[in-house]
Write an enzyme that holds these catalytic residues in place. Structure first.
Site, PDB file in Angstrom:
ATOM      1  N   ASP A   1      80.743  11.997  43.839  1.00 41.27           N
ATOM      2  CA  ASP A   1      80.546  12.598  45.157  1.00 41.27           C
ATOM      3  C   ASP A   1      81.542  13.738  45.301  1.00 41.27           C
ATOM      4  O   ASP A   1      82.745  13.542  45.100  1.00 41.27           O
ATOM      5  CB  ASP A   1      80.779  11.557  46.250  1.00 41.27           C
ATOM      6  CG  ASP A   1      79.939  10.308  46.038  1.00 41.27           C
ATOM      7  OD1 ASP A   1      78.788  10.450  45.581  1.00 41.27           O
ATOM      8  OD2 ASP A   1      80.430   9.202  46.313  1.00 41.27           O
TER       9      ASP A   1
ATOM     10  N   ASP B   1      69.699   2.404  51.367  1.00 44.75           N
ATOM     11  CA  ASP B   1      71.116   2.151  51.629  1.00 44.75           C
ATOM     12  C   ASP B   1      71.238   0.932  52.533  1.00 44.75           C
ATOM     13  O   ASP B   1      70.640   0.891  53.618  1.00 44.75           O
ATOM     14  CB  ASP B   1      71.764   3.358  52.306  1.00 44.75           C
ATOM     15  CG  ASP B   1      71.892   4.550  51.358  1.00 44.75           C
ATOM     16  OD1 ASP B   1      71.487   4.416  50.186  1.00 44.75           O
ATOM     17  OD2 ASP B   1      72.382   5.601  51.797  1.00 44.75           O
TER      18      ASP B   1
END
Length: 243
Positions: A130, A8
């Site tokens: 998500d 990330d």
């Protein structure tokens, strides 16, 4: 099932967030390509890259780090998400050698964009969903919706997407174990392969997923666990290969 290391990217650094909160960041490396090399040397078969700034700003921000990693490992499949909001950005990544494009917010707010991408880049589109308590969240997890994750997933079956990354927001980065039940519940109800994400803590999570792999769980993304050492990446992939 493959184990996919997550890298990330925020402000050019390799970080992990807790529950998607940009203010709750742990920096694991200031050299993303060095981080990528570490996982490749340990046998990674795919890398999961996320432009966190891009996810929040709606445009590529860490594209330099991403293209450097892709160029360094031309034979390694790389999937990238965060800030892919139009065909031009998608095309730039594909031309740079990215294997798969992860579409999150746009998949929820503009399903025609996913259809268009699938026509333009067949089998290269991954939808990232998500969810929290079964409902989808967007815009870097900031915005909750009333969309049921199973119902939304079924809408993508006709588009020919490669797979769905299912992330449980409540578990992500919290080191509390995966919500295997929610992952399996989704996998059972759709024909699209699932990549599980969010909350993986140790080898026990891998074992639990492997018992359900026949439902179409093709991979698992891991971040904090392999960075903090509670999960041994090589051991996890070896276990998957043996089952």
């Amino acid at each position: 099932m493959i184990v996919i290391p997550a890298i990330d990217l925020k402000d050019g650094q390799c970080v992990r967030l807790r529950q998607g909160l940009m203010e709750d960041t742990t920096v694991f490396s200031s050299n993303p390509i060095e981080m990528a090399t570490q996982w490749v040397e340990q046998g990674a078969r795919r890398l999961h890259l996320v432009d966190l700034n891009g996810a929040f700003e709606g445009r590529p921000v860490n594209s330099t780090s991403i293209t450097e990693i892709v160029s360094a490992f031309p034979d390694l499949p790389v999937q990238i998400g965060g800030g892919i909001r139009n065909i031009k950005i998608a095309n730039t990544y594909i031309e740079a050698g990215v294997s798969y494009l992860i579409i999150g917010t746009m998949a929820v707010t503009d399903s025609e964009f996913v259809s268009e991408l699938c026509r333009e880049f067949p089998n290269k589109v991954i939808v990232g969903l998500d969810a929290n308590n079964g409902f989808v969240a967007t815009k870097g997890w900031v915005q909750k919706t009333n969309l049921n994750v199973v119902d939304l997933s079924k809408k993508f079956e006709q588009d020919g997407i490669n797979s769905i990354i299912y992330t449980d927001i409540a578990r992500d980065g919290m080191m509390q174990g995966m919500n295997v039940e929610a992952i399996v519940n989704l996998a059972k109800q759709i024909s699209i392969p699932i990549i599980a994400s969010g909350g993986i803590t140790n080898i026990g999570d891998i074992i639990r997923l492997l018992t359900e792999v026949h439902f179409g769980i093709m991979g698992v993304i891991t971040g904090r666990a392999i960075y903090e050492g509670t999960l041994d990446f090589k051991q996890a992939q070896q276990l998957c290969d043996e089952n």
